[in-house]
Design a protein around this motif. Structure first.
Motif, PDB file in Angstrom:
ATOM      1  N   ALA A   1       1.034  -1.322  -0.093  1.00  0.00           N
ATOM      2  CA  ALA A   1      -0.057  -0.066  -0.059  1.00  0.00           C
ATOM      3  C   ALA A   1       0.948   1.139  -0.066  1.00  0.00           C
ATOM      4  O   ALA A   1       1.788   1.373   0.850  1.00  0.00           O
ATOM      5  CB  ALA A   1      -0.774   0.140   1.262  1.00  0.00           C
TER       6      ALA A   1
ATOM      7  N   ALA B   1       2.996  10.563  -1.698  1.00  0.00           N
ATOM      8  CA  ALA B   1       3.802  11.896  -0.777  1.00  0.00           C
ATOM      9  C   ALA B   1       3.937  13.054  -1.729  1.00  0.00           C
ATOM     10  O   ALA B   1       4.359  12.576  -2.825  1.00  0.00           O
ATOM     11  CB  ALA B   1       5.293  11.271  -0.367  1.00  0.00           C
TER      12      ALA B   1
ATOM     13  N   GLY C   1       8.721   9.089  -6.284  1.00  0.00           N
ATOM     14  CA  GLY C   1       8.615   7.664  -6.347  1.00  0.00           C
ATOM     15  C   GLY C   1       7.341   7.193  -6.021  1.00  0.00           C
ATOM     16  O   GLY C   1       6.756   6.203  -6.777  1.00  0.00           O
TER      17      GLY C   1
ATOM     18  N   ILE D   1       0.733   5.244   7.352  1.00  0.00           N
ATOM     19  CA  ILE D   1       1.008   4.521   6.555  1.00  0.00           C
ATOM     20  C   ILE D   1       1.838   3.315   7.014  1.00  0.00           C
ATOM     21  O   ILE D   1       1.910   2.145   6.643  1.00  0.00           O
ATOM     22  CB  ILE D   1       1.617   5.120   5.206  1.00  0.00           C
ATOM     23  CG1 ILE D   1       1.843   3.975   3.931  1.00  0.00           C
ATOM     24  CG2 ILE D   1       3.066   5.657   5.498  1.00  0.00           C
ATOM     25  CD1 ILE D   1       0.623   3.379   3.595  1.00  0.00           C
TER      26      ILE D   1
ATOM     27  N   THR E   1       1.259  -0.868   7.395  1.00  0.00           N
ATOM     28  CA  THR E   1       1.542  -2.008   6.614  1.00  0.00           C
ATOM     29  C   THR E   1       2.221  -3.188   6.889  1.00  0.00           C
ATOM     30  O   THR E   1       1.946  -4.126   7.068  1.00  0.00           O
ATOM     31  CB  THR E   1       2.105  -1.323   5.147  1.00  0.00           C
ATOM     32  OG1 THR E   1       3.521  -0.548   5.384  1.00  0.00           O
ATOM     33  CG2 THR E   1       1.163  -0.411   4.429  1.00  0.00           C
TER      34      THR E   1
ATOM     35  N   GLU F   1      10.494  -0.231  12.363  1.00  0.00           N
ATOM     36  CA  GLU F   1      10.750   0.010  10.999  1.00  0.00           C
ATOM     37  C   GLU F   1      10.563   1.301  10.639  1.00  0.00           C
ATOM     38  O   GLU F   1       9.812   1.909  11.113  1.00  0.00           O
ATOM     39  CB  GLU F   1       9.431  -0.998  10.186  1.00  0.00           C
ATOM     40  CG  GLU F   1       9.569  -0.757   8.701  1.00  0.00           C
ATOM     41  CD  GLU F   1      10.531  -1.718   8.322  1.00  0.00           C
ATOM     42  OE1 GLU F   1      11.617  -1.301   8.220  1.00  0.00           O
ATOM     43  OE2 GLU F   1      10.316  -2.895   7.519  1.00  0.00           O
TER      44      GLU F   1
ATOM     45  N   GLY G   1      12.312   5.724   6.199  1.00  0.00           N
ATOM     46  CA  GLY G   1      13.164   6.507   5.747  1.00  0.00           C
ATOM     47  C   GLY G   1      13.200   7.936   6.173  1.00  0.00           C
ATOM     48  O   GLY G   1      12.915   8.204   7.228  1.00  0.00           O
TER      49      GLY G   1
ATOM     50  N   ARG H   1      16.790  20.263  -3.484  1.00  0.00           N
ATOM     51  CA  ARG H   1      15.937  19.448  -2.493  1.00  0.00           C
ATOM     52  C   ARG H   1      15.642  18.111  -3.279  1.00  0.00           C
ATOM     53  O   ARG H   1      15.287  17.235  -2.236  1.00  0.00           O
ATOM     54  CB  ARG H   1      14.748  20.432  -2.521  1.00  0.00           C
ATOM     55  CG  ARG H   1      13.692  20.562  -3.636  1.00  0.00           C
ATOM     56  CD  ARG H   1      12.617  21.528  -3.309  1.00  0.00           C
ATOM     57  NE  ARG H   1      11.835  20.994  -2.349  1.00  0.00           N
ATOM     58  CZ  ARG H   1      10.954  19.960  -2.561  1.00  0.00           C
ATOM     59  NH1 ARG H   1      10.862  19.445  -3.864  1.00  0.00           N
ATOM     60  NH2 ARG H   1      10.259  19.393  -1.619  1.00  0.00           N
TER      61      ARG H   1
ATOM     62  N   SER I   1      20.091  13.576  -2.945  1.00  0.00           N
ATOM     63  CA  SER I   1      20.821  13.582  -1.514  1.00  0.00           C
ATOM     64  C   SER I   1      22.050  13.915  -1.790  1.00  0.00           C
ATOM     65  O   SER I   1      22.690  14.197  -2.854  1.00  0.00           O
ATOM     66  CB  SER I   1      20.733  12.017  -1.298  1.00  0.00           C
ATOM     67  OG  SER I   1      21.608  11.347  -1.978  1.00  0.00           O
TER      68      SER I   1
ATOM     69  N   ARG J   1      19.844  15.834   5.904  1.00  0.00           N
ATOM     70  CA  ARG J   1      19.959  17.002   5.109  1.00  0.00           C
ATOM     71  C   ARG J   1      20.285  17.988   6.125  1.00  0.00           C
ATOM     72  O   ARG J   1      20.652  17.938   7.321  1.00  0.00           O
ATOM     73  CB  ARG J   1      18.670  17.399   4.396  1.00  0.00           C
ATOM     74  CG  ARG J   1      18.129  16.180   3.607  1.00  0.00           C
ATOM     75  CD  ARG J   1      16.950  16.678   2.499  1.00  0.00           C
ATOM     76  NE  ARG J   1      17.364  17.726   1.568  1.00  0.00           N
ATOM     77  CZ  ARG J   1      17.894  17.727   0.541  1.00  0.00           C
ATOM     78  NH1 ARG J   1      18.131  16.389  -0.086  1.00  0.00           N
ATOM     79  NH2 ARG J   1      18.364  18.484  -0.322  1.00  0.00           N
TER      80      ARG J   1
HETATM   81  C1  LIG Z   1      11.784  -0.653   4.622  1.00  0.00           C
HETATM   82  C2  LIG Z   1      10.496   0.111   4.018  1.00  0.00           C
HETATM   83  C3  LIG Z   1       9.555   0.142   3.971  1.00  0.00           C
HETATM   84  C4  LIG Z   1       8.651   0.976   3.307  1.00  0.00           C
HETATM   85  N1  LIG Z   1       7.087   0.909   3.145  1.00  0.00           N
HETATM   86  C5  LIG Z   1       6.332   1.621   2.409  1.00  0.00           C
HETATM   87  C6  LIG Z   1       4.857   1.333   2.431  1.00  0.00           C
HETATM   88  O1  LIG Z   1       4.369   0.342   2.725  1.00  0.00           O
HETATM   89  N2  LIG Z   1       4.154   2.514   2.200  1.00  0.00           N
HETATM   90  C7  LIG Z   1       4.502   3.583   1.638  1.00  0.00           C
HETATM   91  O2  LIG Z   1       4.164   4.326   1.320  1.00  0.00           O
HETATM   92  N3  LIG Z   1       5.840   3.842   1.781  1.00  0.00           N
HETATM   93  C8  LIG Z   1       6.914   3.008   2.150  1.00  0.00           C
HETATM   94  N4  LIG Z   1       8.085   3.335   2.386  1.00  0.00           N
HETATM   95  C9  LIG Z   1       8.573   4.415   1.913  1.00  0.00           C
HETATM   96  C10 LIG Z   1       8.716   4.390   0.423  1.00  0.00           C
HETATM   97  O3  LIG Z   1       9.848   3.717   0.097  1.00  0.00           O
HETATM   98  C11 LIG Z   1       9.115   5.829  -0.285  1.00  0.00           C
HETATM   99  O4  LIG Z   1      10.038   6.577   0.407  1.00  0.00           O
HETATM  100  C12 LIG Z   1       7.761   6.614  -0.194  1.00  0.00           C
HETATM  101  O5  LIG Z   1       6.832   6.078  -1.211  1.00  0.00           O
HETATM  102  C13 LIG Z   1       8.010   8.033  -0.684  1.00  0.00           C
HETATM  103  O6  LIG Z   1       8.910   7.873  -2.036  1.00  0.00           O
HETATM  104  P1  LIG Z   1       8.808   9.253  -2.778  1.00  0.00           P
HETATM  105  O7  LIG Z   1       9.853   9.036  -3.977  1.00  0.00           O
HETATM  106  O8  LIG Z   1       7.381   9.653  -3.404  1.00  0.00           O
HETATM  107  O9  LIG Z   1       9.305  10.444  -1.658  1.00  0.00           O
HETATM  108  P2  LIG Z   1      10.666  10.832  -1.173  1.00  0.00           P
HETATM  109  O10 LIG Z   1      11.331  11.932  -2.440  1.00  0.00           O
HETATM  110  O11 LIG Z   1      11.543   9.843  -1.093  1.00  0.00           O
HETATM  111  O12 LIG Z   1      10.311  11.663  -0.098  1.00  0.00           O
HETATM  112  C14 LIG Z   1       9.709  10.940   1.092  1.00  0.00           C
HETATM  113  C15 LIG Z   1      10.368  12.135   2.124  1.00  0.00           C
HETATM  114  O13 LIG Z   1      11.656  12.235   1.940  1.00  0.00           O
HETATM  115  C16 LIG Z   1      11.898  13.427   2.030  1.00  0.00           C
HETATM  116  N5  LIG Z   1      12.830  14.003   0.760  1.00  0.00           N
HETATM  117  C17 LIG Z   1      12.431  14.684  -0.337  1.00  0.00           C
HETATM  118  N6  LIG Z   1      13.390  14.870  -1.140  1.00  0.00           N
HETATM  119  C18 LIG Z   1      14.513  14.231  -0.233  1.00  0.00           C
HETATM  120  C19 LIG Z   1      15.863  14.146  -0.511  1.00  0.00           C
HETATM  121  N7  LIG Z   1      16.483  14.840  -1.443  1.00  0.00           N
HETATM  122  N8  LIG Z   1      16.811  13.735   0.319  1.00  0.00           N
HETATM  123  C20 LIG Z   1      16.036  13.253   1.512  1.00  0.00           C
HETATM  124  N9  LIG Z   1      14.627  13.188   1.739  1.00  0.00           N
HETATM  125  C21 LIG Z   1      14.086  13.800   0.793  1.00  0.00           C
HETATM  126  C22 LIG Z   1      10.528  14.465   1.865  1.00  0.00           C
HETATM  127  O14 LIG Z   1      10.537  15.336   2.556  1.00  0.00           O
HETATM  128  C23 LIG Z   1       9.312  13.253   2.147  1.00  0.00           C
HETATM  129  O15 LIG Z   1       8.936  13.537   3.551  1.00  0.00           O
HETATM  130  C24 LIG Z   1       8.960   2.169   2.812  1.00  0.00           C
HETATM  131  C25 LIG Z   1      10.216   2.648   3.152  1.00  0.00           C
HETATM  132  C26 LIG Z   1      11.337   1.590   3.739  1.00  0.00           C
HETATM  133  C27 LIG Z   1      12.721   1.955   3.520  1.00  0.00           C
END
Ligand SMILES: Cc1cc2nc3c(=O)[nH]c(=O)nc-3n(C[C@H](O)[C@H](O)[C@H](O)COP(=O)(O)OP(=O)(O)OC[C@H]3O[C@@H](n4cnc5c(N)ncnc54)[C@H](O)[C@@H]3O)c2cc1C
Length: 326
Positions: A72, A76, A82, A120, A123, A220, A223, A248, A251, A310
């Motif tokens: 699920a 974000a 992602g 979330i 899960t 868990e 991130g 932004r 990383s 960051r």
């Molecule tokens: C083991 C594990 C299990 C997970 N399970 C789930 C799950 O069941 N469901 C789910 O929805 N997600 C889950 N996640 C999180 C998922 O992997 C993604 O991180 C999430 O979907 C957000 O991805 P994104 O690219 O949309 O956001 P991201 O860009 O990764 O943003 C996520 C957060 O990181 C911050 N961010 C933005 N840019 C950066 C940057 N440059 N550097 C660092 N931080 C930043 C943002 O402020 C935001 O709050 C899980 C993660 C892990 C590690």
């Protein structure tokens, strides 16, 4: 520990909206045997962000099913993209995923367990709730959400746990009081937690205040959410005259490596500490987003996990890479 990944092809079978901003995906690998996986397992999914391949991890919902893997995904908004990539997928889409892996060790021999999920973070907790219910353990699940309507899997969990499911909905004024919950737990209780970073910090502090050993709080993390907004910051490299901008959407680890200042890394989730580098000066503020360093180490600002952490302003770091040694 190395995080070994084996990629396998799979198909998105179906999607289902669970709550505003939370969508379930049923994914079936081409070669699928429905084998059991450990509680708390996740898969990695190859996503495309800005035309580049990236990886995002998603916890498996519930126990193994003959139909495929259920995940699920919360959409974000403050994000690199992602989850948006996942949300634009339609049934039939082809995906590359990894086999299930678990980062949480659960000891099944305890007498008492407590489950806590924030948003979330529900899960990975669902599989634990099923496993404990199957073993006949009288376990309560505390599920903290902004509003009841934001709670995914409420009907399933109510069916499984009845009144042992306690929903703490902010819009109903029912905040989860971690101090009184932890004070009420018998010694030796194993608590499994998944939720946002701030809630995890609060849980760790409350757990210690209640006198429980930290090793009995298993968690868990999803991130990198941090406590400061995600914004551009600058990194000066000691002794090199180089100053880099970390936008932004990237990383610090990626920018350093792309600029030729190689930093070794592994998990890229702030868990293994391999990418930690020395901080020499901070002109601004560091937002430590890892779960590797202790609170004390974070306060001292002597090191930073380049993969997730960051900053605001400019920090000076020492990558220990010496131009004259290359
Ligand atoms: C083991 C594990 C299990 C997970 N399970 C789930 C799950 O069941 N469901 C789910 O929805 N997600 C889950 N996640 C999180 C998922 O992997 C993604 O991180 C999430 O979907 C957000 O991805 P994104 O690219 O949309 O956001 P991201 O860009 O990764 O943003 C996520 C957060 O990181 C911050 N961010 C933005 N840019 C950066 C940057 N440059 N550097 C660092 N931080 C930043 C943002 O402020 C935001 O709050 C899980 C993660 C892990 C590690």
């Amino acid at each position: 520990m190395r995080f070994v990944e084996t990629w396998i092809p799979a198909t998105l079978v179906s999607t289902r909206d669970l709550a505003p901003g939370i969508r379930e995906f049923l994914i079936r690998p081409d070669q699928y045997d429905g084998a059991a996986y450990p509680v708390g397992s996740h898969i990695n999914v190859s996503v495309t962000i800005g035309g580049q391949p990236e990886t995002r991890s998603y916890s498996l919902v519930g126990e193994a099913s003959p139909r495929g893997f259920r995940i699920a995904v919360r959409r974000a908004e403050d994000s690199r993209g992602g989850s948006r990539y996942m949300w634009q997928l339609a049934p039939g889409a082809r995906l590359d995923i990894t086999r299930p892996a678990s980062l949480v060790a659960v000891d099944w021999a305890r007498e008492n367990y407590c489950l806590i999920a924030g948003g979330i973070g529900i899960t990975p907790i669902i599989g634990a709730a099923h496993a404990l219910a199957r073993r006949g353990v009288d376990v309560a699940l505390h599920y903290a959400v902004r509003g009841r309507a934001d709670a995914a899997y409420l009907d399933d969990l109510t069916g499984l746990l009845g009144d042992r499911l306690v929903v703490h909905a902010g819009d109903e004024g029912k905040r989860l009081d971690l101090d009184s919950l932890f004070a009420s737990l018998p010694k030796g209780t194993l608590t499994l937690f998944c939720g946002p970073m701030r809630m995890l910090d609060a849980a760790r502090h409350a757990w210690i205040r209640a006198g429980h050993p930290l090793s009995d709080l298993r968690y868990e993390t999803f991130g990198s959410s941090g406590t400061l907004p995600t914004e551009t910051f600058r990194v000066r490299l000691k002794g090199s005259g180089v100053e880099l901008e970390i936008p932004r959407e990237r990383s610090m680890l990626d920018v350093l490596n792309a600029s030729g200042f190689e930093v070794i890394s592994d998990c890229k989730r702030g868990e293994c500490g391999l990418c930690a580098i020395d901080v020499v000066a901070v002109d601004g503020e560091i937002d430590h987003r890892d779960v590797f360093f202790s609170d004390h180490q974070k306060q001292s600002n002597e090191k930073i996990c380049a993969c997730v952490s960051r900053a605001r302003g400019t920090i000076t770091v020492d990558t220990l890479l010496r131009a004259d040694a290359i």
